[in-house]
Design a protein around this motif. Structure first.
Motif, PDB file in Angstrom:
ATOM      1  N   ASN A  99       0.829  -1.200   0.000  1.00 32.08           N
ATOM      2  CA  ASN A  99       0.000   0.000   0.000  1.00 32.08           C
ATOM      3  C   ASN A  99       0.869   1.258   0.000  1.00 32.08           C
ATOM      4  N   ALA A 100       0.500   2.213  -0.833  1.00 31.81           N
ATOM      5  CA  ALA A 100       1.219   3.485  -0.898  1.00 31.81           C
ATOM      6  C   ALA A 100       0.875   4.341   0.339  1.00 31.81           C
ATOM      7  N   PRO A 101       1.840   5.144   0.807  1.00 32.45           N
ATOM      8  CA  PRO A 101       3.212   5.239   0.328  1.00 32.45           C
ATOM      9  C   PRO A 101       4.038   4.046   0.784  1.00 32.45           C
ATOM     10  N   ARG A 102       4.624   3.358  -0.167  1.00 30.24           N
ATOM     11  CA  ARG A 102       5.327   2.107   0.104  1.00 30.24           C
ATOM     12  C   ARG A 102       6.775   2.391   0.484  1.00 30.24           C
ATOM     13  N   PRO A 103       7.207   2.000   1.680  1.00 28.92           N
ATOM     14  CA  PRO A 103       8.592   2.281   2.081  1.00 28.92           C
ATOM     15  C   PRO A 103       9.572   1.323   1.420  1.00 28.92           C
ATOM     16  N   ALA A 104      10.694   1.872   0.990  1.00 18.65           N
ATOM     17  CA  ALA A 104      11.762   1.030   0.452  1.00 18.65           C
ATOM     18  C   ALA A 104      12.592   0.411   1.566  1.00 18.65           C
ATOM     19  N   VAL A 105      12.616   1.081   2.713  1.00 17.72           N
ATOM     20  CA  VAL A 105      13.401   0.610   3.859  1.00 17.72           C
ATOM     21  C   VAL A 105      12.545   0.763   5.122  1.00 17.72           C
ATOM     22  N   ILE A 106      12.603  -0.241   5.990  1.00 19.03           N
ATOM     23  CA  ILE A 106      11.966  -0.188   7.304  1.00 19.03           C
ATOM     24  C   ILE A 106      13.045  -0.487   8.342  1.00 19.03           C
ATOM     25  N   GLN A 107      13.155   0.370   9.344  1.00 18.15           N
ATOM     26  CA  GLN A 107      14.205   0.207  10.352  1.00 18.15           C
ATOM     27  C   GLN A 107      13.611   0.399  11.740  1.00 18.15           C
ATOM     28  N   LEU A 108      13.818  -0.594  12.612  1.00 20.16           N
ATOM     29  CA  LEU A 108      13.269  -0.573  13.970  1.00 20.16           C
ATOM     30  C   LEU A 108      14.388  -0.781  14.976  1.00 20.16           C
ATOM     31  N   GLN A 109      14.443   0.082  16.004  1.00 25.71           N
ATOM     32  CA  GLN A 109      15.475  -0.013  17.039  1.00 25.71           C
ATOM     33  C   GLN A 109      15.095   0.877  18.219  1.00 25.71           C
ATOM     34  N   PRO A 110      15.693   0.574  19.381  1.00 25.52           N
ATOM     35  CA  PRO A 110      16.437  -0.619  19.809  1.00 25.52           C
ATOM     36  C   PRO A 110      15.459  -1.697  20.263  1.00 25.52           C
ATOM     37  N   LEU A 111      15.782  -2.945  19.984  1.00 21.75           N
ATOM     38  CA  LEU A 111      14.890  -4.063  20.255  1.00 21.75           C
ATOM     39  C   LEU A 111      15.539  -5.049  21.231  1.00 21.75           C
ATOM     40  N   ASP A 112      14.689  -5.726  21.989  1.00 21.26           N
ATOM     41  CA  ASP A 112      15.131  -6.768  22.917  1.00 21.26           C
ATOM     42  C   ASP A 112      15.165  -8.091  22.158  1.00 21.26           C
ATOM     43  N   ILE A 113      16.355  -8.620  21.914  1.00 23.91           N
ATOM     44  CA  ILE A 113      16.465  -9.840  21.115  1.00 23.91           C
ATOM     45  C   ILE A 113      15.924 -11.056  21.849  1.00 23.91           C
ATOM     46  N   ALA A 114      15.755 -10.954  23.176  1.00 20.40           N
ATOM     47  CA  ALA A 114      15.199 -12.074  23.941  1.00 20.40           C
ATOM     48  C   ALA A 114      13.679 -12.022  24.023  1.00 20.40           C
ATOM     49  N   ASP A 115      13.088 -10.919  23.590  1.00 20.26           N
ATOM     50  CA  ASP A 115      11.636 -10.774  23.639  1.00 20.26           C
ATOM     51  C   ASP A 115      11.013 -11.394  22.396  1.00 20.26           C
ATOM     52  N   ALA A 116       9.805 -11.904  22.534  1.00 21.37           N
ATOM     53  CA  ALA A 116       9.158 -12.605  21.424  1.00 21.37           C
ATOM     54  C   ALA A 116       8.851 -11.689  20.247  1.00 21.37           C
ATOM     55  N   PHE A 117       8.769 -10.377  20.472  1.00 18.03           N
ATOM     56  CA  PHE A 117       8.503  -9.469  19.364  1.00 18.03           C
ATOM     57  C   PHE A 117       9.598  -9.506  18.317  1.00 18.03           C
ATOM     58  N   TYR A 118      10.850  -9.652  18.748  1.00 17.18           N
ATOM     59  CA  TYR A 118      11.981  -9.583  17.813  1.00 17.18           C
ATOM     60  C   TYR A 118      11.894 -10.650  16.719  1.00 17.18           C
ATOM     61  N   PRO A 119      11.817 -11.942  17.054  1.00 16.87           N
ATOM     62  CA  PRO A 119      11.707 -12.936  15.978  1.00 16.87           C
ATOM     63  C   PRO A 119      10.379 -12.845  15.239  1.00 16.87           C
ATOM     64  N   ALA A 120       9.306 -12.454  15.940  1.00 18.63           N
ATOM     65  CA  ALA A 120       8.012 -12.360  15.267  1.00 18.63           C
ATOM     66  C   ALA A 120       8.037 -11.259  14.209  1.00 18.63           C
ATOM     67  N   MET A 121       8.659 -10.121  14.524  1.00 12.02           N
ATOM     68  CA  MET A 121       8.740  -9.030  13.556  1.00 12.02           C
ATOM     69  C   MET A 121       9.667  -9.386  12.411  1.00 12.02           C
ATOM     70  N   ARG A 122      10.767 -10.041  12.717  1.00 13.37           N
ATOM     71  CA  ARG A 122      11.697 -10.446  11.665  1.00 13.37           C
ATOM     72  C   ARG A 122      11.009 -11.409  10.698  1.00 13.37           C
ATOM     73  N   ASN A 123      10.303 -12.393  11.238  1.00 12.36           N
ATOM     74  CA  ASN A 123       9.600 -13.358  10.386  1.00 12.36           C
ATOM     75  C   ASN A 123       8.521 -12.685   9.551  1.00 12.36           C
ATOM     76  N   ALA A 124       7.812 -11.724  10.149  1.00 15.24           N
ATOM     77  CA  ALA A 124       6.758 -11.030   9.421  1.00 15.24           C
ATOM     78  C   ALA A 124       7.329 -10.231   8.260  1.00 15.24           C
ATOM     79  N   LEU A 125       8.466  -9.579   8.464  1.00 17.20           N
ATOM     80  CA  LEU A 125       9.097  -8.813   7.391  1.00 17.20           C
ATOM     81  C   LEU A 125       9.576  -9.721   6.268  1.00 17.20           C
ATOM     82  N   ILE A 126      10.175 -10.843   6.637  1.00 14.52           N
ATOM     83  CA  ILE A 126      10.662 -11.787   5.617  1.00 14.52           C
ATOM     84  C   ILE A 126       9.496 -12.362   4.830  1.00 14.52           C
ATOM     85  N   THR A 127       8.434 -12.742   5.528  1.00 15.09           N
ATOM     86  CA  THR A 127       7.256 -13.300   4.859  1.00 15.09           C
ATOM     87  C   THR A 127       6.630 -12.294   3.905  1.00 15.09           C
ATOM     88  N   ALA A 128       6.689 -11.013   4.257  1.00 16.56           N
ATOM     89  CA  ALA A 128       6.130  -9.973   3.397  1.00 16.56           C
ATOM     90  C   ALA A 128       6.996  -9.701   2.174  1.00 16.56           C
TER      91      ALA A 128
END
Length: 365
Positions: A120-149
């Motif tokens: 959907n427009a405006p479509r971002p060419a880059v998405i950047q999120l920080q700082p994240l807790d790598i031990a929290d479940a959001f981190y792998p869930a967001m990474r997987n969601a971005l890859i799947t998209a």
């Protein structure tokens, strides 16, 4: 699952029913609430910074919110140097961020959100999120969601984070375990202060005239300290006022003969004490006022608040190891849409720079 986009916080707040959001991370609490994001958006960013407030709903019920900064061709997390931890807003009672299986509502909401951004427009060419807790479940869930998209996704180190797990810990036992050099410093500092005159430590927790004076004392000390000037001078004052209203504020001031020498802002919420800001007058360094004030606030949150964890938030400053016991890391996620020229160019620069740093240092970036 439907995703809605708002460019105005008031519209977003109205859409979620005007309720404070649930905490979104075991380590976040206050820093993942609508109060925090509203404060940061209104008083911690340059005026006119364009924002996007994304909201995923299920059967009309808000599930998850993702506050973002909109830049040309890029979306970044609504975060900056004030932010020790970023995570989405959980907007439905009963959601638990500690476990996000792939079929959970938050994980599905993230998948819907990243799909929405990609198509959907405006479509971002880059998405950047920080700082994240790598031990929290959001981190792998967001990474997987971005890859799947369909994004190319990488991660990177942001900073170290020192903490003290302290459930049931009494201050006397805690302080007895501190390095002997720190204990000796504290002993000598008290004697010096006692010889110099009348000194005291006040810990402010509630709104009122005395809080205003304490905030002014903090601002004065901060200006005299070694730290750079505040980029947004109004932010800290409004943060303290908000935290006092919510019962989260622990603002400590050490003074000698009526003159403030050190001040620290701590935030206590949901069993966690966050050491947010600290400063001392460098002309008073011989009294070690910062260390004395830290010890007093440690005693307060251990004995009065009975917190489960104390968090020094951002950075690997050596002195933090004297007070804390555990270290963890905060990382960022960056995602590139390789179907867009701007995304392809940004990915080439990112991965090329990463390989160059590895070649130069022999370490992963």
């Amino acid at each position: 699952m439907i995703v809605h986009r708002f460019n105005d916080f008031a519209a977003f707040r109205a859409a979620i029913g005007g309720k404070p959001a649930e905490q979104a991370s075991d380590h976040g609490a206050f820093f993942q609430t609508t109060d925090w994001f509203e404060l940061l958006a209104q008083h911690g960013l340059p005026a006119g910074t364009p924002l996007q407030w994304l909201m995923a709903t299920n059967d009309g019920s808000p599930i998850l919110g993702l506050p973002l900064i909109q830049e040309p061709g890029r979306l970044t997390s609504l975060s900056n140097f004030y932010t020790p931890l970023y995570a989405p807003l959980l907007l439905r009672d009963g959601l638990n961020a500690s476990t996000w299986p792939e079929d959970s509502l938050p994980a599905c909401a993230l998948a819907a959100t990243t799909h929405f951004l990609r198509h959907n427009a405006p479509r971002p060419a880059v998405i950047q999120l920080q700082p994240l807790d790598i031990a929290d479940a959001f981190y792998p869930a967001m990474r997987n969601a971005l890859i799947t998209a369909g994004y190319a996704v990488d991660s990177y180190f942001c900073f170290g984070n020192w903490t003290l797990p302290c459930r049931g810990l009494r201050f006397a036992d805690y302080f007895a375990r501190r390095p002997s050099a720190l204990q000796n410093t504290m002993h000598r500092a008290r004697k010096k202060l006692e010889r110099a005159g009348a000194w005291k430590i006040d810990i402010h927790t509630q709104s009122g005239e005395s809080l205003g004076a304490a905030i002014t004392a903090f601002e004065t000390i901060y200006q005299r300290s070694w730290k750079p000037s505040e980029a947004f001078p109004d932010f800290v004052r409004r943060l303290c006022a908000l935290a006092a209203q919510r019962g989260w504020l622990r603002l400590g001031v050490l003074s000698l003969n009526g003159v403030a020498l050190a001040s620290q802002i701590w935030l206590v919420d949901q069993g966690k004490a966050a050491i947010f800001k600290l400063a001392y007058d460098p002309d008073a360094a011989r009294y070690s006022p910062g260390s004395l004030l830290t010890a007093a606030l440690m005693e307060y949150v251990l004995e009065h608040d009975a917190v489960d964890e104390i968090d020094y938030l951002s950075g690997d400053d050596p002195y933090k190891q004297d007070w804390m016991s555990h270290r963890r890391e905060r990382h960022g996620l960056i995602a590139f849409d390789l179907a867009m020229p701007r995304g392809l160019f940004a990915a080439a620069r990112h991965y090329g720079g990463k390989e160059l740093r590895i070649w130069r240092t022999g370490r992963t970036a």
